[in-house]
Design an enzyme around this catalytic site. Structure first.
Site: not given
Ligand code: AMP
Ligand code: MG
Length: 503
Positions: A123, A173, A249-250
């Site tokens: 998190g 953000r 999701d992005n």
């Molecule tokens: P992202 O690659 O940043 O688009 O993240 C993809 C997913 O992983 C999303 O659901 C994020 O909230 C989750 N996520 C990424 N990094 C973390 C982290 N350090 N702790 C918890 N969830 C994460």
């Molecule tokens: Mg993301």
């Protein structure tokens, strides 16, 4: 007190789409970056505030009055594979404010502790990647490209474990909303059509208010999202931006660039350029971005199918037409971007084929000569005024360049109904000036970004970060003070450059 006049419309109007959740307390919050201009745009009064109090609020230690922090649920196709359960694992939307232009903006934390969506993640976020998001998102904004913004970065005093131990941080953000293609997929995948409809109506009210209550609004909404993405990706292509992780999701419904993980800017022109460590097959390479955007939009269209028509087969026809239309929209936006970069006026459909060929030949020259994308375009503006040396110096094959320049010069001159030799000096100067507004002098170059982050993260020296950020605020104006940021990296630096997700 920094005052936020919060609304919490997402939590209020869409209960069951998110979880109420509080940010973690952190041991020693220190304000590392505060975007004063953005605070002003958001009508936040930061002036009277001491930095310790600001750091407390922007770390999550003291949740501002009126905030109702939530973690939003979403799903997503990641590298083509569907995950039904993602969601804000380390982010919270703390509320919405009305900015000075009457636009509703989300205020969100990233790195504020694990939520029920964290799966196995901690998190948290590390300082380096959050400063990186600040630099690149603010650079994108200054370039004129729709993007989420960075209001603040606070070092938390915690240590986070990645490949090594790193200082932790929380980024604030700002976004038009955090509704993603994956937000729609979450409910569609569960067959919850009623929630898809409620989400669509909420999103329409927020991003396409002209469609509220209209018949056929869901199809028009889909069309509007497609249009925004086509425009956005065309702008990315114009500055050599590679998002790096275009999972559904992005991809924001608002049409803003979101999620600055493994993104990078291209140096030498290479359509296959890709920097992300996990993108082994180049799915999200520079040249694939338009078709990936279209693929993602098809996932949105599928999620909306039950809203588009009573009969599924009718809905499929409508959705397919809308998705197919992406090609034309993108092509038009891309030509607009490229024509502006070449110094041509507006839309001239009669010249589309001629211009496409001219652009293809130019890009081919850049690729074969391994020319820096940013410098090539910028020096083309000099060439418009007759100063050819800086451009020619970039090319090994100058004969081919001269051949192309002759065609381009003739095309420029024909706009003013002149032959090339007649084009007046003042018309040339005007053209060069206009071109410089579409061809940045400065982009956040990977080696400069890394130098700034290393100094901040490893040596606690924020000077280079602040200087680079200052320089990037005016990317279209050459400034002798910042020449060091305008130089390309060595070929070996770029060949070995690698960016990361999950930071
Ligand atoms: P992202 O690659 O940043 O688009 O993240 C993809 C997913 O992983 C999303 O659901 C994020 O909230 C989750 N996520 C990424 N990094 C973390 C982290 N350090 N702790 C918890 N969830 C994460
Ligand atoms: Mg993301």
């Amino acid at each position: 007190m920094m005052r936020f006049d919060f609304d919490n419309s997402f939590a209020r109007e869409l209960p069951g789409f998110c979880v109420k959740w509080a940010p973690d307390r952190v041991p020693r919050p220190q304000l590392r970056y505060l975007n004063h201009a953005l605070a002003e745009e958001l009508r936040l009064d930061t002036g009277q505030q001491d930095t310790a109090t600001l750091a407390d609020m922007l770390s999550g230690n003291r949740v501002p009055p009126g905030a109702e922090p939530i973690a939003q649920a979403y799903a997503g196709h990641q590298f083509g594979q569907f995950s039904a359960q993602l969601g804000d694992g380390r982010a919270l939307v703390i509320g919405e404010v009305m900015d000075g232009h009457g636009k509703c903006r989300d205020i969100a934390f990233k790195g504020s502790g694990p939520t029920p969506f964290a799966r196995n993640g901690d998190g948290k976020a590390a300082l380096g990647p959050m400063l990186r998001e600040a630099l690149i998102s603010e650079a994108m904004h200054a370039l004129g490209i729709p993007t989420t913004r960075t209001l603040a970065v606070v070092a938390t005093g915690e240590t986070v474990r990645r490949e090594k131990l790193l200082p932790g941080a929380n980024l604030t953000r700002i976004a038009a909303s955090h509704i993603r293609v994956g937000t729609f997929e979450y409910y569609a995948a569960r067959g919850d059509h009623e929630r898809v409809r409620r989400l669509a109506d909420y999103t329409i009210a927020r991003h396409d208010p002209g469609l509220v209550g209209q018949n056929g609004r869901y199809l028009d909404f889909l069309g509007a999202v497609i249009d925004r993405q086509a425009a956005l990706v065309a702008q990315w292509m114009g500055v050599g931006f590679i998002h790096g992780v275009m999972n559904t999701d992005n991809m924001s419904i608002s049409g803003e660039t979101i999620d600055y993980g493994p993104c990078a800017f291209m140096e030498a022109y290479d359509p296959k350029a890709v920097f992300s460590s996990i993108d082994q097959h180049g799915r999200y390479a520079y040249q694939n971005q338009p078709s990936i955007a279209q693929w993602n939009l098809a996932r949105l269209a599928e999620s909306l199918l039950p809203l588009l028509a009573d009969q599924e087969k009718d809905a499929v026809v409508l959705a397919t037409d809308a998705i197919t239309n992406f090609d034309d929209l993108y092509q038009r936006y891309w030509l607009d971007v490229m024509r502006a970069k070449l110094g041509f006026n507006g839309r001239t459909p009669s010249r589309d084929d001629e211009d496409q060929a001219l652009i293809a030949e130019w890009l081919g020259l850049l690729q074969r000569n391994r020319v820096d994308f940013t410098l090539a375009w910028r020096h083309l503006a000099d060439a418009a005024e007759g100063s050819l040396a800086s451009l020619r110096n970039l090319f090994a094959d100058r004969v081919a360049l001269d051949g192309w320049l002759a065609k381009w010069g003739a095309r420029c001159a024909s706009e003013d109904n002149h032959t090339q030799s007649d084009e007046s000096h003042s018309a040339a100067v005007t053209r060069a000036k206009t071109m410089r507004r579409s061809n940045p002098w400065l982009i956040p170059r990977n080696h400069c970004v890394e130098d700034a982050l290393t100094a901040a993260s490893d040596e606690n020296d924020f000077g280079p970060f602040e200087q680079l950020l200052t320089a990037l605020k005016h990317p279209y104006e050459a400034d002798a003070k910042f020449v060091r940021f305008s130089n390309p990296a060595s070929e070996s630096f770029t060949a070995n450059y690698c960016t990361f997700c999950g930071t």
